[in-house]
Design a protein around this motif. Structure first.
Motif, PDB file in Angstrom:
ATOM      1  N   LYS A 150       0.851  -1.185   0.000  1.00 27.91           N
ATOM      2  CA  LYS A 150       0.000   0.000   0.000  1.00 27.91           C
ATOM      3  C   LYS A 150       0.892   1.242   0.000  1.00 27.91           C
ATOM      4  N   GLU A 208       0.366   4.133   1.280  1.00 29.87           N
ATOM      5  CA  GLU A 208       0.421   4.813   2.570  1.00 29.87           C
ATOM      6  C   GLU A 208       1.556   4.296   3.455  1.00 29.87           C
ATOM      7  N   ALA A 258       4.698   5.984   2.364  1.00 27.90           N
ATOM      8  CA  ALA A 258       4.691   7.404   2.739  1.00 27.90           C
ATOM      9  C   ALA A 258       5.019   7.576   4.225  1.00 27.90           C
ATOM     10  N   ASP A 259       4.500   6.691   5.044  1.00 30.07           N
ATOM     11  CA  ASP A 259       4.807   6.745   6.481  1.00 30.07           C
ATOM     12  C   ASP A 259       6.286   6.458   6.724  1.00 30.07           C
ATOM     13  N   ILE A 299       3.655   7.901  -3.834  1.00 28.23           N
ATOM     14  CA  ILE A 299       4.077   8.062  -2.441  1.00 28.23           C
ATOM     15  C   ILE A 299       4.203   9.542  -2.105  1.00 28.23           C
ATOM     16  N   ASP A 309       0.724  11.152  -1.711  1.00 29.32           N
ATOM     17  CA  ASP A 309       0.111  10.795  -0.433  1.00 29.32           C
ATOM     18  C   ASP A 309       0.773  11.552   0.708  1.00 29.32           C
ATOM     19  N   PHE A 310       2.106  11.679   0.640  1.00 26.76           N
ATOM     20  CA  PHE A 310       2.845  12.408   1.669  1.00 26.76           C
ATOM     21  C   PHE A 310       2.404  13.872   1.685  1.00 26.76           C
ATOM     22  N   ARG A 330      -0.962  14.209   3.413  1.00 28.37           N
ATOM     23  CA  ARG A 330      -1.047  13.904   4.842  1.00 28.37           C
ATOM     24  C   ARG A 330      -0.027  14.638   5.710  1.00 28.37           C
ATOM     25  N   PHE A 333      -3.821   2.459  -6.008  1.00 25.48           N
ATOM     26  CA  PHE A 333      -3.690   3.911  -5.886  1.00 25.48           C
ATOM     27  C   PHE A 333      -4.620   4.616  -6.864  1.00 25.48           C
ATOM     28  N   TYR A 350      -6.047   8.532  -6.741  1.00 25.70           N
ATOM     29  CA  TYR A 350      -6.239   9.833  -6.093  1.00 25.70           C
ATOM     30  C   TYR A 350      -6.785  10.854  -7.077  1.00 25.70           C
TER      31      TYR A 350
END
Length: 258
Positions: free
Chosen positions: A71, A73, A76-77, A102, A105-106, A109, A184, A186
């Motif tokens: 995933k 996310e 990105a974390d 990535i 998403d970063f 968030r 993905f 978005y």
């Protein structure tokens, strides 16, 4: 290579540091599916003369430990955790293909961590053909993917290196990465990105064609689009000089508006 420990796992990255540590800006480069920091060699070397450049090996990729995520996310974390330890300051995030997902998403968030966003050969949606997923799921490679990734203008040496990299990458890494890409979407979210954005597309890109880049530029506020000639999907390797020129101009223009 520099390294950082996160939850008992060792993660590596390549870095370019300007002379006398005269750092104007930090750029974090994120590779695409099945890739590594090596895909950014021209950027960490050339742009590293003016900016602090960091090209990561995502978990389970290149020299990094850990396992690949399925995933976006999760990746990105990971970038959040790594940059908090390595930088601790705001930076420009640059992603290619899956790395672009990535980065988006970063940006959505963790917007307060960024000065800028650079999206290279990517899209707001990254569907993957079932034949490709099925091949990697079966533990096999999909060598034709290399031919789709590069334009006809690409040098034989680039193609040879790309095939060698695929042959020496576990199919499970590709499978997890492409599952992350396939999930993905978005297209209805990129409008919420507020970070100044540069979109780079390859004129001969068959995997994420120029219309993907156009969509991002049309829907991300405060964005600009550059289409790189003589380049397919692997823009930063096929035409590094123009890629670097666009990135440097983008960062310089951002600084001049502050």
């Amino acid at each position: 290579m520099p390294k950082v420990v996160i939850e008992s796992k060792m993660y590596h990255y390549a870095a370019g540091v300007p002379p006398q540590n005269n750092i104007q800006c930090a750029i974090v480069f994120i590779h695409g599916a099945g890739g590594s920091h090596k895909h950014w060699a021209y950027q960490t070397t050339a742009l590293g003369k003016k900016f602090l450049t960091i090209a990561v090996d995502l978990p389970g990729h290149g020299n990094s430990e850990g396992k690949p995520y399925n995933k976006i996310e999760g990746y990105a974390d990971f970038i959040f955790d790594l940059t908090e330890r390595v930088l601790g300051t705001k930076f420009v995030i640059a992603g290619h293909s899956m790395g672009g997902a990535i980065a988006m998403d970063f940006a959505l968030r963790y917007p307060t961590k960024l000065n800028g966003l650079i999206l290279i050969g990517t899209g707001a949606r990254l569907r993957v053909a079932s034949a490709i997923l099925d091949t990697f799921a079966a533990g096999k490679l999909f060598p034709d993917l290399v031919n789709y990734a590069y334009s006809e203008a690409a040098s034989p040496e680039l193609i040879k290196q790309a095939k060698w990299e695929m042959e020496n990458t576990d199919p499970s890494i590709y499978y997890n990465d492409f599952m992350a890409c396939d999930g993905f979407n978005y297209m209805e979210r990129v409008q919420a990105i507020n970070t100044p954005t540069l979109v780079l597309g390859g004129a001969a890109d068959r995997l994420t064609p120029p219309k993907y880049s156009q969509y991002l530029a049309d829907n991300i506020p405060n964005s600009q689009l550059e289409i790189i000639e003589q380049a397919g999907h692997m823009i930063m390797l096929e035409n590094p000089q123009q890629t670097n020129t666009c990135i440097e101009h983008f960062i310089t223009s951002m600084a001049s508006t502050v």
